[in-house]
Scaffold this motif. Sequence first.
Motif: not given
Length: 294
Positions: A44, A90, A243, A269, A273
Motif C-alpha cells: 500500500t 489500504g 476498505w 484485505l 490485516t
Amino acid sequence: MTDTVSVLLPKPDRSPGRLAMQRFRRNPVAVAGAIVLGLIVITTLVAPLVYPVSSNAIDLAAVRTPPGAGHPLGTDSTGRDVLARVLAGGQVSLMVGFLSAAIAVCIGALAGVVAGWFGGVVDAVISRTVDIMLSVPPVLVVIVVAGIIGPSVPMLVAVIAGLSWPASARIARGVVLGIKEQEFIQAARVSGSGNGFIMLRHLLPGVMPPVTVAATLLVSEAVLLESALSFLGAGVRPPQASWGNMLTEAQSLTVLSSMPWLWLPPGILIALTVLSAMAVGDGVRDAIDPRRNA
C-alpha cells in the motif's frame, strides 16, 4: 582443559530482547502474521509506483466491468478501477489503524505510569476515568461525533485514539505497581531523582513491552472499527477510498451474488490485516512473557 576453555569463551548474549526475538522467531504463526502484515503495508505504501492508476478516475463506459486486462480487479459502479481503490483505501485504513493505535498507546502508557506512580487521589481519578471510558461504546460515539462535525479521517483517528487509550493505561498502571517498590527505583529516589525523571527513565521503559502487545491488538481493532464506520457512512467520506467504504457496494444483493470483485478484495484485505496483527500481538505477548523458558 575443556573447563578452562569454556570459561574463557564469551558467553552468548542472553539479553531479554534477544531471548524475546528468539521466542518470536520460533512461533510460526506470529512470523507468518508479521510477513503478511509487512507485505500489505509495503504494497500500500508503494501503491503509486506499483499501479499508477488514479483511484478516483471515472469511466462511465466501463461501469462494473469484470476483472480483465484493462482492470485487473474490475471496476465499480462509477467505472473506477477497483485495484487502484483497494491500494489507495489500504493507505487510509492502515493509517487510521496504526496512527490511532500509536496515539492511544502513548496516552495510555503515560496515564498508567502517572496513576501507578503517584497513587492516591491521582490514581483514583485516572482509574475511574478508565472504567468510564471502557464502558462507552465507540461506534455510537463516532456516529454522534460524525453527525456533529462530519465524517473525516482526522475525526476517526482522534475518536478511536481517545476511546482506546484506557486499555493501555490499565496495563501500564499494573506494571508500575509491580516495579515501583523495587530496589533500583528506591535507589533513584534516594539519589534525588525527581518524579519526572524516574517515570521517563525507569518506569516507561518497563511498561513498553506489555503495552506494545496492546498496540498490535489496537491496530486490528482500529482497522475493524474504521471499516465498520465507513461502511455505515460515519467514517471515511467518498470519493476518498477506504476498505470500509468500498464494502458499501455489498449492500446490494445483486452485487453480493454476481459481482464479487467489488467487495471481496477489500473484505479479504481487512480479514488478512486483522488476523495478521492479532497473530503478531499474540507472538509478541508470548515472546516477552517472563514465565516462558528460553
